[in-house]
Each structure stands twice: as structure tokens, then as C-alpha cells.
Design a protein around this motif. Structure first.
Motif, PDB file in Angstrom:
ATOM      1  N   HIS A  28       0.881  -1.169   0.000  1.00 43.34           N
ATOM      2  CA  HIS A  28       0.000   0.000   0.000  1.00 43.34           C
ATOM      3  C   HIS A  28       0.924   1.228   0.000  1.00 43.34           C
ATOM      4  O   HIS A  28       2.033   1.142   0.550  1.00 43.34           O
ATOM      5  CB  HIS A  28      -0.859  -0.022   1.266  1.00 43.34           C
ATOM      6  CG  HIS A  28      -1.952   0.986   1.253  1.00 43.34           C
ATOM      7  ND1 HIS A  28      -3.165   0.731   0.669  1.00 43.34           N
ATOM      8  CD2 HIS A  28      -2.001   2.241   1.739  1.00 43.34           C
ATOM      9  CE1 HIS A  28      -3.926   1.811   0.800  1.00 43.34           C
ATOM     10  NE2 HIS A  28      -3.249   2.735   1.442  1.00 43.34           N
ATOM     11  N   PRO A  29       0.505   2.373  -0.593  1.00 44.54           N
ATOM     12  CA  PRO A  29       1.368   3.554  -0.567  1.00 44.54           C
ATOM     13  C   PRO A  29       1.908   3.852   0.832  1.00 44.54           C
ATOM     14  O   PRO A  29       1.173   3.720   1.819  1.00 44.54           O
ATOM     15  CB  PRO A  29       0.439   4.677  -1.031  1.00 44.54           C
ATOM     16  CG  PRO A  29      -0.581   3.985  -1.871  1.00 44.54           C
ATOM     17  CD  PRO A  29      -0.729   2.601  -1.323  1.00 44.54           C
ATOM     18  N   ASP A  30       3.182   4.204   0.861  1.00 46.43           N
ATOM     19  CA  ASP A  30       3.867   4.632   2.094  1.00 46.43           C
ATOM     20  C   ASP A  30       4.313   3.515   3.025  1.00 46.43           C
ATOM     21  O   ASP A  30       4.868   3.782   4.087  1.00 46.43           O
ATOM     22  CB  ASP A  30       3.045   5.649   2.909  1.00 46.43           C
ATOM     23  CG  ASP A  30       3.168   7.030   2.310  1.00 46.43           C
ATOM     24  OD1 ASP A  30       4.142   7.234   1.549  1.00 46.43           O
ATOM     25  OD2 ASP A  30       2.306   7.878   2.549  1.00 46.43           O
ATOM     26  N   LYS A  33       7.850   0.631   0.001  1.00 41.11           N
ATOM     27  CA  LYS A  33       8.295  -0.103  -1.193  1.00 41.11           C
ATOM     28  C   LYS A  33       9.488   0.571  -1.867  1.00 41.11           C
ATOM     29  O   LYS A  33      10.465  -0.085  -2.224  1.00 41.11           O
ATOM     30  CB  LYS A  33       7.132  -0.223  -2.181  1.00 41.11           C
ATOM     31  CG  LYS A  33       7.497  -1.071  -3.377  1.00 41.11           C
ATOM     32  CD  LYS A  33       6.317  -1.310  -4.258  1.00 41.11           C
ATOM     33  CE  LYS A  33       6.182  -0.174  -5.231  1.00 41.11           C
ATOM     34  NZ  LYS A  33       5.374  -0.540  -6.393  1.00 41.11           N
ATOM     35  N   THR A  34       9.397   1.897  -2.031  1.00 40.99           N
ATOM     36  CA  THR A  34      10.493   2.605  -2.704  1.00 40.99           C
ATOM     37  C   THR A  34      11.771   2.478  -1.891  1.00 40.99           C
ATOM     38  O   THR A  34      12.844   2.221  -2.446  1.00 40.99           O
ATOM     39  CB  THR A  34      10.125   4.099  -2.888  1.00 40.99           C
ATOM     40  OG1 THR A  34       8.820   4.167  -3.460  1.00 40.99           O
ATOM     41  CG2 THR A  34      11.112   4.809  -3.773  1.00 40.99           C
ATOM     42  N   LYS A  57      10.014   8.224  -8.135  1.00 33.62           N
ATOM     43  CA  LYS A  57       8.825   8.256  -7.286  1.00 33.62           C
ATOM     44  C   LYS A  57       8.401   9.702  -7.047  1.00 33.62           C
ATOM     45  O   LYS A  57       7.236  10.044  -7.123  1.00 33.62           O
ATOM     46  CB  LYS A  57       9.082   7.564  -5.950  1.00 33.62           C
ATOM     47  CG  LYS A  57       7.891   7.785  -5.033  1.00 33.62           C
ATOM     48  CD  LYS A  57       7.930   7.044  -3.751  1.00 33.62           C
ATOM     49  CE  LYS A  57       6.821   7.598  -2.868  1.00 33.62           C
ATOM     50  NZ  LYS A  57       6.475   6.781  -1.772  1.00 33.62           N
ATOM     51  N   ARG A  60       6.679  11.097  -9.862  1.00 33.81           N
ATOM     52  CA  ARG A  60       5.334  10.582  -9.965  1.00 33.81           C
ATOM     53  C   ARG A  60       4.361  11.380  -9.101  1.00 33.81           C
ATOM     54  O   ARG A  60       3.204  11.523  -9.383  1.00 33.81           O
ATOM     55  CB  ARG A  60       5.372   9.132  -9.470  1.00 33.81           C
ATOM     56  CG  ARG A  60       4.402   8.248 -10.148  1.00 33.81           C
ATOM     57  CD  ARG A  60       4.406   6.921  -9.469  1.00 33.81           C
ATOM     58  NE  ARG A  60       5.636   6.181  -9.672  1.00 33.81           N
ATOM     59  CZ  ARG A  60       5.951   5.125  -8.928  1.00 33.81           C
ATOM     60  NH1 ARG A  60       5.171   4.721  -7.984  1.00 33.81           N
ATOM     61  NH2 ARG A  60       7.062   4.482  -9.151  1.00 33.81           N
ATOM     62  N   HIS A  61       4.891  11.897  -8.004  1.00 38.63           N
ATOM     63  CA  HIS A  61       4.008  12.623  -7.092  1.00 38.63           C
ATOM     64  C   HIS A  61       3.829  14.089  -7.456  1.00 38.63           C
ATOM     65  O   HIS A  61       2.993  14.752  -6.913  1.00 38.63           O
ATOM     66  CB  HIS A  61       4.523  12.507  -5.659  1.00 38.63           C
ATOM     67  CG  HIS A  61       4.218  11.159  -5.096  1.00 38.63           C
ATOM     68  ND1 HIS A  61       2.988  10.846  -4.569  1.00 38.63           N
ATOM     69  CD2 HIS A  61       4.955  10.047  -5.014  1.00 38.63           C
ATOM     70  CE1 HIS A  61       2.993   9.580  -4.184  1.00 38.63           C
ATOM     71  NE2 HIS A  61       4.177   9.077  -4.438  1.00 38.63           N
ATOM     72  N   HIS A  99       0.617   3.237  -6.391  1.00 40.00           N
ATOM     73  CA  HIS A  99       0.283   4.521  -5.801  1.00 40.00           C
ATOM     74  C   HIS A  99      -0.938   5.118  -6.489  1.00 40.00           C
ATOM     75  O   HIS A  99      -1.838   4.391  -6.854  1.00 40.00           O
ATOM     76  CB  HIS A  99       1.511   5.412  -5.865  1.00 40.00           C
ATOM     77  CG  HIS A  99       2.664   4.762  -5.157  1.00 40.00           C
ATOM     78  ND1 HIS A  99       3.447   3.806  -5.768  1.00 40.00           N
ATOM     79  CD2 HIS A  99       3.110   4.876  -3.912  1.00 40.00           C
ATOM     80  CE1 HIS A  99       4.341   3.374  -4.893  1.00 40.00           C
ATOM     81  NE2 HIS A  99       4.170   4.008  -3.761  1.00 40.00           N
ATOM     82  N   GLN A 100      -0.911   6.401  -6.688  1.00 39.99           N
ATOM     83  CA  GLN A 100      -2.074   7.009  -7.336  1.00 39.99           C
ATOM     84  C   GLN A 100      -2.262   6.447  -8.741  1.00 39.99           C
ATOM     85  O   GLN A 100      -3.347   6.379  -9.253  1.00 39.99           O
ATOM     86  CB  GLN A 100      -1.913   8.527  -7.433  1.00 39.99           C
ATOM     87  CG  GLN A 100      -2.108   9.205  -6.106  1.00 39.99           C
ATOM     88  CD  GLN A 100      -0.808   9.365  -5.397  1.00 39.99           C
ATOM     89  OE1 GLN A 100       0.114   8.550  -5.537  1.00 39.99           O
ATOM     90  NE2 GLN A 100      -0.678  10.428  -4.627  1.00 39.99           N
ATOM     91  N   THR A 106      -0.710  -2.602 -13.347  1.00 37.23           N
ATOM     92  CA  THR A 106      -0.139  -3.084 -12.092  1.00 37.23           C
ATOM     93  C   THR A 106      -0.485  -4.559 -11.909  1.00 37.23           C
ATOM     94  O   THR A 106       0.357  -5.371 -11.555  1.00 37.23           O
ATOM     95  CB  THR A 106      -0.739  -2.275 -10.921  1.00 37.23           C
ATOM     96  OG1 THR A 106      -0.663  -0.909 -11.247  1.00 37.23           O
ATOM     97  CG2 THR A 106      -0.014  -2.544  -9.635  1.00 37.23           C
ATOM     98  N   GLN A 129      -4.832  -1.524  -0.611  1.00 38.47           N
ATOM     99  CA  GLN A 129      -4.146  -1.896  -1.858  1.00 38.47           C
ATOM    100  C   GLN A 129      -3.284  -3.142  -1.699  1.00 38.47           C
ATOM    101  O   GLN A 129      -3.055  -3.870  -2.666  1.00 38.47           O
ATOM    102  CB  GLN A 129      -3.337  -0.725  -2.398  1.00 38.47           C
ATOM    103  CG  GLN A 129      -4.142  -0.007  -3.479  1.00 38.47           C
ATOM    104  CD  GLN A 129      -3.425   1.187  -4.056  1.00 38.47           C
ATOM    105  OE1 GLN A 129      -2.245   1.121  -4.340  1.00 38.47           O
ATOM    106  NE2 GLN A 129      -4.131   2.265  -4.216  1.00 38.47           N
TER     107      GLN A 129
END
Ligand code: G4P
Length: 535
Positions: A28-30, A33-34, A57, A60-61, A99-100, A106, A129
């Protein structure tokens, strides 16, 4: 080829396959993963790649940049693959934007990997997610290693996390190490397999290795080192686990029934190296893959399938890249292959690999590798190519769309371009296009897995086809494909007249509902009718 040459080439193929691990990271975001990707790359020495992961990343944001088409090409590049070596192994990490920019892409990427890493935030557990991505992995029963991250911060009690994994994901959770304290009191982990205590010490973020001291659980110094309370708690936890915990079984892991659980902190490099080692030791190399005529072994003549298409990656060339996952045999530049869908022969003259924005021609590749092919218009998602005989890999499923919007052509003079653009974007798999009937609605409907797909499609229609569109979000949340034709349709009892009917690109009938209740109503009141979740 002489017999000796043939044997040598088979040996090379087996060696190359044995050292490959093709995997994705789901989260899930945050959750981290990165950060974990960066650290895996750092340990493997791929320092430049590591730097670019964070950069992309951030890109991307940056929403304003994002709308620039070139920037959005940057997004898509991240959803291909990174290849790097570690201890003689070749790792192919296929990126799954979680992410978004969550989309059907995906999901499809998960069709091309042999294993997955699931990253959880220790303070959040399973998030929406993670669950969605896990469910896709479950469809193929691929092995999943779990990394519970952020142990340096307060989180759930580890047993609660294991329980949540087992309850929510319905997979057995086998701890491989066990945290000692948490948050500010986090002292390290006890390696249950090797019966060692790995001690954590806070280091500068981003330094290459956290210092690790090792002793045994029976070491009389343990209480001295960890403190009386922590040592006692650890002994109690380990005792409890030996009675009530799930033990790791490699065979069950390979069929997706049990996930080995590792606790650590990606940001602090804690537990990352042991985790990477476990990935090499436990995750399977590429193996046989199911086709419509039985399993295709890795040493069969070359074969592979297309799992992703990306148009106009390089705006200067306006080309279309098809991403191929190799399943068997040795791939060589310039090789002639059979294209199963058209029955034609193709020559793969420009196979490429990507490093950030750079592309590099490759001469050869092996099962597990991902190759970009520049063959204009030749491929669609799910196509199989092979060097010998007819091979057709099992179809890549379409995934259940959850977001719907109407798309209107603003300038009627652009009628042709509008339909061409929609057709091509659908073919590429960027979106599903549905045509409503029996309603006042006449504009096509876009169906997507992730909301951001609408913006992507709108921006691409404008920049790549010169077509201005207006997108109107629709209240539908569920789509069900109705097996059978119009006869079936006319006998269906609907929950209300708000259910919209449409046809997809293959002329199949789809019903769009605005609540789960409506879907259930239909299923219960029309027992003879099949309502499928995918087309
Ligand atoms: P994602 O790709 O899954 O979205 O997550 P990412 O790695 O970007 O991590 C999300 C945030 O969590 C980042 O902080 C990151 O530094 C932090 N993080 C990752 N691993 C750990 C960990 O082990 N411990 C702690 N305490 N934090 C961790 P951020 O402030 O959002 O971004 P940044 O400024 O660090 O880039």
C-alpha cells in the motif's frame, strides 16, 4: 549444431535460469516499497539505479509535472523492470505502481513474475491496496515473502500482525525472525532459523550497512545486552512460537500457502541484507508455464508472452514498446519467431532494455527476463511468440473495473481521431471502453481499475491524437459480464432502472451497478444467469 555445442548451450540455459529471480514488490502507498527497492539495489551495488528509484517516485508525485506527457512517460517507465545482480544471482524486479497511478497494468505485471515481496507497515498492517494486489498474486498461487517494515517506530504487537495476515489474506504466516522491543525500545530481531540475535543500532539514514552483532539466545550475556525485561519477553515469545506458531515449509511456500515473515526497517537498513539473502534462497527461479497445450518447460525452444504495451514512450520516435516476459529457451536479437495470434513470422530486430530513460539494445536474454520489443502494431497484451511450433500461453485475465466515466468528443470534426484513439488505447490495455445501449446515454464509457487512468487517457488523447475530450465521472461501482446473448438479457429481473447496460469491445454484454446490493439482488433473483466479474 553439433551435439557438444547443443549440450553446452543447454547447460548455459539451465545455469542462467537457475540464477534468475523474477519478482515484484506489492504494498500500500507509504509502506516503504520505494525505500526497500532502493536498499535492495544498494546492497547489490546498483547504486545509480537506487538513486533513480526515489527520483522517479518523486516525479510521480509532482502532479503539475505529471500532466506533462513526457513526465507521464516517466511514470510508465517505472512500471517495467529493473535488472541487477547479487551474489551471482540475476534479479529482475518488475515494478508495480501501487500509488495514485494504480491501474490494470499493475495487476498484469503480477502475471509476469515468479514471486512477490509484500511490504507492510508495522503500524498499519494490511491496507486496502495490499489486499487487492495480494488477491491477484493469489490467482496464480505465487510464493510471497513478507517484509514487515518500520520496526524502529511503534507498531502492532507482532503476533497481532501475524494474526491479521492469516485472517485477512487467508495465508499462513511463518515468522523467520522476531522483533525485540518496538519503537524507541526496538533492539533488533531474533533469527528463529539460525537462533541468533541481530542487534539494531540507529545509524545515519541511508548509510550502507547497519552494524550487526550476533550472539545466541542461550548466551548468558543476552540479559546483559538486551536488558532483563526484553530478554525475558523474547524467551517467552520464542517459547510461544515454538508451540503455537506456524513453521516455515518451503514446499508450501512455493504453492503460495505459507508466507515467510521478516521484520525489519528498510530506512535503517535493518534486516534488509538477510531479507535479500532469503529472497535468493527461497524464491523460485523461472519454471514451467501453463499453455493451452500443457506446460512449457524452460528448456523448450524460445517462447514468451506480452504482458504490457506502452505507446509513445519516446515522444521523438512515437513508437510502441511491447514488454515480453521470456518463458523458455534463449532469446537472441534478430531471431525470427511465430506470432501465435496472427500466424505470421516476425523478426525481432530491436530488442531493448531500459535504464531510467535510457534504452539499450540487447543481444540475448533468458527465461525470467523482460525484453522491450519495438515492432509497430504487431502485438497486443497476452500475445504469445515462440521460435518453434504453435505455443499459446494462458490468457492474461482482464481485471474488474471499479471506476467508470463517460467520455465525450468536444470537437465533432475530430470524430475519426476520437474513435481511433479510443480503439488504440483500449488495444494497448490502458482502459476498457464500453458502449451503452437502451438508455439516454450515447457517449462511450471508460471502465478502469484505478481512477488515475481517466486522467492519463484524457491527457494522452489530447497530446497523442489531438482530440479534446470531456470526462464525466459516473456513479457505477461494479460491472458484471452477462453470459449469453440478448435473449438472456430480456428475461433478467433488475433491482432498479438505474442499472446501465453496455457492450464491450468484443460485443459482450456488461451491466453497470451502483452498489454491491444491486449486484446481489440480480444474482439472487436470476438464478439461471451467470454474472461474471471479468469479461
Ligand atoms: P512507498 O514507496 O511504499 O510509498 O513508501 P516509501 O518507501 O516512499 O516510504 C514512505 C515513507 O516511509 C518515507 O517517508 C520513508 O522514508 C518512510 N520509511 C520507509 N521505511 C521506513 C522505516 O523502516 N522506518 C521509518 N521510520 N520510516 C520508513 P517520507 O517522509 O514520506 O518520505 P521521504 O521524505 O523519506 O522520501
Amino acid at each position: 549444431m553439433s551435439q557438444i555445442a547443443e549440450r553446452n548451450s543447454t547447460d548455459t540455459l539451465h545455469d542462467e535460469v537457475a540464477r534468475r529471480r523474477t519478482f515484484a514488490i506489492i504494498s500500500h502507498p507509504d509502506a516503504g516499497k520505494t525505500t526497500l527497492t532502493e536498499k535492495l539495489l544498494l546492497y547489490s551495488g546498483a547504486v545509480e539505479l537506487a538513486g533513480s528509484v526515489r527520483g522517479r517516485k518523486n516525479q510521480r508525485h509532482a502532479t503539475s509535472d505529471w500532466m506533462e506527457m513526457e513526465q507521464s512517460r516517466g511514470i510508465s517507465i517505472t512500471s517495467t523492470s529493473l535488472q541487477f545482480d547479487y551474489q551471482g544471482c540475476r534479479l529482475n524486479l518488475l515494478d508495480t505502481p501501487g500509488h495514485q497511478d494504480f491501474s490494470e497494468d499493475t495487476y498484469r505485471t503480477l502475471m509476469a513474475v515468479d514471486s512477490a515481496i509484500m511490504v507492510l507497515d508495522a503500524a498499519k498492517g494490511i491496507e486496502p491496496q495490499t489486499k487487492k494486489l495480494f488477491d491477484v498474486c493469489r490467482m496464480r498461487n505465487i510464493p510471497i515473502l513478507t517484509f514487515i517494515n518500520k520496526l524502529d517506530q511503534p507498531g502492532y504487537y507482532p503476533l497481532e500482525l501475524l494474526d491479521e495476515i492469516e485472517q485477512v489474506l487467508q495465508i499462513e504466516a511463518a515468522p523467520m525472525n522476531w522483533p525485540i522491543g518496538d519503537g524507541v525500545d526496538f533492539q533488533g530481531v531474533y533469527d528463529l532459523q539460525h537462533q541468533q540475535v541481530l542487534r539494531f543500532s540507529r545509524t545515519e539514514h541511508g548509510s550502507r550497512r547497519a552494524p550487526v552483532e550476533v550472539s545466541s539466545i542461550d548466551d548468558p550475556k543476552l540479559a546483559e545486552v538486551l536488558g532483563e525485561g526484553a530478554a525475558k519477553q523474547l524467551r517467552e515469545d520464542v517459547d510461544l512460537l515454538s508451540v503455537a506458531g506456524t513453521t516455515f515449509d518451503h514446499e508450501r511456500f512455493l504453492t503460495g500457502k505459507v508466507s515467510p515473515i521478516f521484520f525489519g526497517s528498510a530506512l535503517n537498513n535493518f534486516g534488509v541484507e538477510t531479507f535479500l539473502q532469503a529472497l535468493l534462497d527461497l524464491a523460485p527461479p523461472p519454471g514451467p508455464r501453463g499453455s493451452t497445450s500443457g506446460e512449457v518447460d524452460i528448456d523448450a525452444p524460445f517462447s514468451g508472452f506480452i504482458f504490457k504495451i506502452q505507446a509513445n514512450m519516446d515522444p521523438q520516435h512515437r513508437d510502441r514498446i511491447a514488454f515480453l516476459r521470456i518463458c523458455s529457451g534463449r532469446f537472441e536479437k534478430d531471431m525470427a519467431v511465430n506470432h501465435q495470434r496472427s500466424g505470421k513470422q516476425l523478426r525481432l530486430t530491436r530488442p531493448v532494455r531500459f535504464f531510467g530513460r535510457e534504452r539499450e539494445t540487447i543481444e540475448e536474454a533468458f527465461p525470467g527476463d523482460v525484453v522491450g520489443l519495438i515492432n509497430p502494431g504487431a502485438f497486443i497484451i497476452g500475445d504469445t511468440i515462440s521460435a518453434d511450433g504453435p505455443v499459446e500461453f494462458e490468457a492474461i485475465p482482464r481485471f474488474q473495473p471499479e471506476h467508470f466515466a463517460s467520455v465525450r468528443n468536444v470537437n465533432v470534426a475530430k470524430y475519426k481521431q476520437f474513435h481511433k484513439a479510443l480503439g488504440q488505447l483500449e488495444e494497448e490495455g490502458a482502459i476498457q471502453v464500453l458502449n451503452p445501449f437502451g438508455s439516454h446515454r450515447t457517449d462511450p464509457i471508460l471502465a478502469a481499475v484505478g481512477e488515475l487512468q481517466f486522467e492519463v487517457v484524457q491527457a494522452r488523447m489530447q497530446s497523442e491524437y489531438g482530440v479534446e475530450t470531456a470526462i464525466g465521472r459516473l456513479p457505477y461501482t461494479h460491472a458484471r459480464w452477462i453470459a449469453g446473448g440478448d435473449d438472456v438479457l430480456s428475461n433478467i429481473t433488475w433491482p432498479s432502472n438505474t442499472v446501465l447496460r453496455a457492450r464491450d469491445g468484443d460485443d459482450h454484454i456488461v451491466a453497470l451497478f451502483s452498489s454491491e446490493w444491486q449486484v446481489q439482488y440480480c444474482i439472487e433473483n436470476n438464478p439461471g444467469v451467470e454474472f461474471r466479474t471479468v469479461g
